[in-house]
Design an enzyme around this catalytic site. Structure first.
Site, mmCIF file in Angstrom:
data_model
loop_
_atom_site.group_PDB
_atom_site.id
_atom_site.type_symbol
_atom_site.label_atom_id
_atom_site.label_comp_id
_atom_site.label_asym_id
_atom_site.label_seq_id
_atom_site.Cartn_x
_atom_site.Cartn_y
_atom_site.Cartn_z
ATOM 1 N N CYS A 137 12.241 7.747 13.641
ATOM 2 C CA CYS A 137 11.581 7.110 14.798
ATOM 3 C C CYS A 137 12.545 6.975 15.962
ATOM 4 O O CYS A 137 12.125 6.736 17.080
ATOM 5 C CB CYS A 137 10.984 5.763 14.411
ATOM 6 S SG CYS A 137 11.980 4.841 13.269
ATOM 7 N N GLY B 269 -2.146 5.196 13.632
ATOM 8 C CA GLY B 269 -2.280 4.396 12.411
ATOM 9 C C GLY B 269 -1.980 2.930 12.663
ATOM 10 O O GLY B 269 -2.734 2.041 12.243
ATOM 11 N N GLY B 270 -0.899 2.676 13.355
ATOM 12 C CA GLY B 270 -0.495 1.294 13.612
ATOM 13 C C GLY B 270 -1.504 0.563 14.472
ATOM 14 O O GLY B 270 -1.848 -0.590 14.218
ATOM 15 N N GLY C 151 4.942 3.840 11.117
ATOM 16 C CA GLY C 151 4.254 5.129 11.143
ATOM 17 C C GLY C 151 3.783 5.484 12.534
ATOM 18 O O GLY C 151 4.414 5.108 13.522
ATOM 19 N N SER C 152 2.639 6.192 12.607
ATOM 20 C CA SER C 152 2.161 6.720 13.891
ATOM 21 C C SER C 152 1.528 5.636 14.757
ATOM 22 O O SER C 152 1.119 4.582 14.260
ATOM 23 C CB SER C 152 1.110 7.802 13.634
ATOM 24 O OG SER C 152 -0.061 7.202 13.102
ATOM 25 N N GLU D 179 5.697 -0.699 13.539
ATOM 26 C CA GLU D 179 6.781 0.009 14.228
ATOM 27 C C GLU D 179 6.297 1.449 14.344
ATOM 28 O O GLU D 179 6.076 2.099 13.325
ATOM 29 C CB GLU D 179 8.062 -0.162 13.393
ATOM 30 C CG GLU D 179 9.303 0.297 14.097
ATOM 31 C CD GLU D 179 9.579 1.723 13.793
ATOM 32 O OE1 GLU D 179 9.111 2.574 14.575
ATOM 33 O OE2 GLU D 179 10.235 1.993 12.783
ATOM 34 N N LYS E 248 0.900 -1.141 0.000
ATOM 35 C CA LYS E 248 0.000 0.000 0.000
ATOM 36 C C LYS E 248 0.941 1.192 0.000
ATOM 37 O O LYS E 248 1.546 1.538 1.016
ATOM 38 C CB LYS E 248 -0.891 -0.018 1.241
ATOM 39 C CG LYS E 248 -2.261 0.629 1.054
ATOM 40 C CD LYS E 248 -2.192 2.099 0.768
ATOM 41 C CE LYS E 248 -2.012 2.888 2.031
ATOM 42 N NZ LYS E 248 -1.770 4.334 1.789
ATOM 43 N N GLU F 207 5.212 11.677 22.000
ATOM 44 C CA GLU F 207 6.182 12.043 20.969
ATOM 45 C C GLU F 207 5.726 13.297 20.223
ATOM 46 O O GLU F 207 4.553 13.427 19.882
ATOM 47 C CB GLU F 207 6.302 10.878 19.967
ATOM 48 C CG GLU F 207 7.356 11.115 18.898
ATOM 49 C CD GLU F 207 7.409 9.976 17.872
ATOM 50 O OE1 GLU F 207 6.506 9.127 17.866
ATOM 51 O OE2 GLU F 207 8.363 9.970 17.078
#
Lengths: 527, 527
Positions: free
Chosen positions: A301, A244-245, A240-241, A264, A183, A392
């Site tokens: 990250c 989202g994860g 990603g965030s 991650e 994606k 974060e």
């Protein structure tokens, strides 16, 4: 040439009506190509092709998979300037970074090629029969790792090459024997299409089945959600965030057949500066950290977002030098207006927290979409009481926590959310006095660093890039390095299976010459 | 002496008001001891103690952990007849089975003791520094496996010893360095308390921290749910029904910090009898399978509940002999009235499915709580269309599917839910003609068996007991054998860490003499 279409297996396709463009944050304008989002039909086609491809791809030899991976690396290098130019236009990142990241990407592909060509990674384990055992004879059991099935990989905003289309997740999945559907990240869809083209070309050149790879465009969440919820998909990789994860993890765990999601996500990567180090090398560390915090506009990250020390003149001095040094650094362009706007919002929210003081912020005029770095400080007790301060701020931002004493430092560490990394800055003899602090830190992170910076994630077998939640959704696996192949496989046993029908990895003759554990002993010999 | 109390660390405790008794299915009467369910306070205490114990237990050496595990085995053997008697009174299983299962339990404990004493299981991996590397120097990275934290283990109804209090899950978690809280199975709470006493005694003798183990009683789901949802718990082990395992998985994945649940659940363990084998050895296999289907009243997760063959006289003959043989076997007592009632309900539901024919059922009078075996058969097309026929009937029940042809056999296999095992009965030359069937079967199971029975799960390094969902919630791990230790650990990296502060497993000198991967090479040498 970038077409804006999806790759459904080896065919370009654009039957959907939703389109979007990528954005150049340096010029603050849209790029030219119109990208077509994958439609429901195209998603189904890609999954059906991947499922069909899996039937043959899962049995492809390590040597052939290595050819495929190496050819992808060659084809990516063969894209030449067009790739570098597109990368820069879609990310605002400088050419040097693009070239460096391409180097990392092809290095990863070649590392996995070497791993599967050598072959011992399957952890072949053989327990031979013992027909005389009492009370019942012992049967012959042989185990190895086999691929899970079609995998979905989400491109990462901050690594258009190394953690996107042919990045670490994809390379590891191919190496494992899993077809991949990417994606594509909407911010760098053109870069993604170029790399997808390289993969498709390499697959065709090395005789891989059609459907071993597809590349789907989308600017929203629907395409990703459909993929993750589809029964044909067996695992998911994401960088990603946390939001989202976690959303993907929730979708995957609520399926009739739950599947693993390796996301991650966020991390503030705590750094502890011990008193002796602050005293003798405080200024030096301050300068080094000014660089680490602002590297790539802080869009890593492993960016050090949290620094902890024990109250005193040495820590004050460290904060002062860090604050002076960081404003000397020229701000750089961030990846996208959405990223800079999220940075500004989160930074403002953080600055509004009670007890947080700003010690440095870049004040001069900067071009649009450039991220202004900031350094803040807070008392230990305030940090302990307000978990909003633990969040974060993705960008060139860091917070220094001034702890009352060692006990408070230890308490803060033990109450931190899970992190990718933790760092200790200390003199050699000094560290021994802080074993409890180090132990507490170890319990909250996936990687611990001595006298260094967390940015810079080496691609090697000993790397762990992952950690307790929310650093990642499954701390039992790493997302970087050759061991990340373990995410896409499962162990499988053959019991009393005829030797000639066993895979080569488990045959008596050990035709591949790999390392195996036979009746408890590591050996490359035949049985 | 069994007290009916919980072990909260090393203290007996019974502050809750809910009580229950175990049941003797042979006499159809309750046993005498009153068990106290763990209260909310006791649950909190057990978790707090486990969290405190983890701080020291996680760093206990392999040698010391081996002493602890071996001492548990010794103490269990030291329980002597009382354990065997209690086991039989609470399960209705014969003494021979109790003694055999005790043997398996202590063998597992000693296997894990040997594993951690030797020490190489931590997968120590070292990538040394290269200061001259361009463009940036390479740092020193060293990785090993470390424990996750406090683990909850649910006792299994069908293995009062080997997969309960000090069973495979607990032994593996202790070996990994994780404190364990057992949610005792209510059907054999007395057996559980005796084994808990053995663990507590072994922990005290070998100097393990208080809280390394607790044993909580409960007859309902609340205690287990509270444990799984508690932030102090970092992983869960479960053996039981799909409904129970899925409920725990859902709770764990919906936590703020999701945790891994390793649930080993349902399986019908498909067996494929190929035409040549049915022709030449059909009667022999029928007799063997009559034994496997009824072994332990069919109360094994690897019980062969589904047999598939290709229509013809050979298959008819196999069904006839199997049906004749199975009614010759005397039914045995099942574990509990709840289990026999679930068996009768599921069997009746299955027999009511359209197109299913009963070819054998044990008709004679049997004592209360004894399970009457049954054999059924169905056409391939009917099985394909009705997924109700795919469900497990936990007990001495099996179904033979008569497939129209090889293509239909392959289609059925490929559409089966995930399974623990798959078995091929075939002549050596015959199997080669069925590569697609074998390949499809491999994709649905965790272990594949040639010319044998799925019952009997060897405890060894090459065993995989697990499989695609719903056989287990995470096919990437096994629940049996020494590799099951991997469920309770995560990889952890040290970067540029001072040699004297590294754990022994990663020091230059390799003081433990373990196998390590150093710069890509397996070695036991020092650096």
């Amino acid at each position: 040439m970038i077409t804006g279409k999806n790759y459904i297996g080896n065919l370009l396709s654009s039957i959907g009506n939703t389109t979007y463009k990528t954005f150049n944050p340096q010029t603050n304008t849209e790029n030219g190509v119109l990208f077509h989002e994958a439609s429901g039909i195209e998603i189904e086609q890609a999954i059906e092709l991947a499922s069909e491809a899996f039937v043959t791809f899962r049995d492809v030899s390590g040597t052939k998979k290595a050819e495929f991976l190496n050819e992808i690396a060659n084809e990516i290098e063969g894209l030449g300037d067009e790739l570098i130019k597109t990368y820069c236009l879609e990310s605002g990142l400088p050419e040097g970074r693009a070239i460096g990241e391409r180097g990392r990407t092809v290095f990863q592909l070649r590392s996995f090629a070497n791993l599967v060509k050598e072959g011992s990674w399957v952890e072949a384990t053989i327990d031979t029969a013992d027909l005389n055992r009492q009370p019942i004879p012992k049967v012959d059991i042989r185990k190895m790792l086999i691929p899970l099935g079609p995998v979905v990989v989400f491109g990462a905003s901050n690594f258009p090459l190394a953690y996107s289309t042919a990045g670490g997740d994809t390379a590891a999945a191919f190496a494992a024997g899993c077809p991949v559907i990417v994606k594509s990240h909407p911010m760098h869809a053109g870069t993604g299409e170029l790399v997808a083209f390289a993969i498709i070309k390499a697959a065709s050149k090395t005789g891989m089945p059609n459907g071993v790879f597809s590349n789907l465009n989308s600017s929203g969440i629907e395409v990703g959600a459909k993929l993750v919820k589809h029964s044909g998909i067996k695992a998911v990789g994401f960088t990603g965030s946390i939001r989202g994860g976690r959303a993907l993890y929730d979708m995957a765990s609520q399926r009739e057949e739950p599947i693993p999601v390796f996301a991650e996500m966020g991390s503030v990567n705590p750094v502890i500066i011990l008193p002796e180090a602050a005293k003798s090398k405080g200024a030096e560390w301050a300068k080094t950290y000014a660089g680490s915090i602002t590297l790539g506009s802080g869009q890593f990250c492993t960016n050090p977002g949290l620094i902890l020390g024990i109250k005193g003149n040495e820590l004050i001095n460290f904060i002062e030098v860090l604050s002076e040094e960081i404003v000397k650094i020229e701000p750089t362009c961030m990846l996208h207006p959405n990223i800079i706007s999220a940075y500004e919002i989160h930074k403002a929210k953080m600055l509004a927290q009670k007890g947080l003081q700003t010690t440095a912020t870049f004040e001069k005029e900067v071009p649009k979409n450039y991220g202004r770095q900031a350094i803040t400080t807070v008392e230990g007790i305030t940090f302990l009481k307000n978990t909003n301060l633990h969040q974060e701020v993705f960008g060139p931002f860091s917070m220094i926590v001034q702890c009352e004493n060692v006990a408070q430092l230890e308490e803060i560490i033990s109450k931190l959310e899970g992190q990718l990394t933790g760092t200790i800055l200390g003199e050699n003899d000094e560290v021994k006095k802080y074993t409890k602090v180090v132990s507490a830190l170890q319990n909250r992170v996936g990687r611990i660093i001595f006298n260094g910076v967390p940015t810079g994630v080496e691609v090697c077998a000993a790397m762990v890039h992952g950690g307790p939640y929310p650093a990642s959704t499954d701390s039992r696996f790493t997302a970087v390095g050759t061991e990340s192949i373990k995410r896409w496989v499962r162990p499988f046993s053959f019991q009393s299976w005829p030797n000639e029908l066993l895979p080569n990895e488990l045959k008596n003759e050990n035709p591949l010459g790999i390392s195996r554990v036979v009746d408890g002993k590591i050996t490359t010999h035949k049985l």
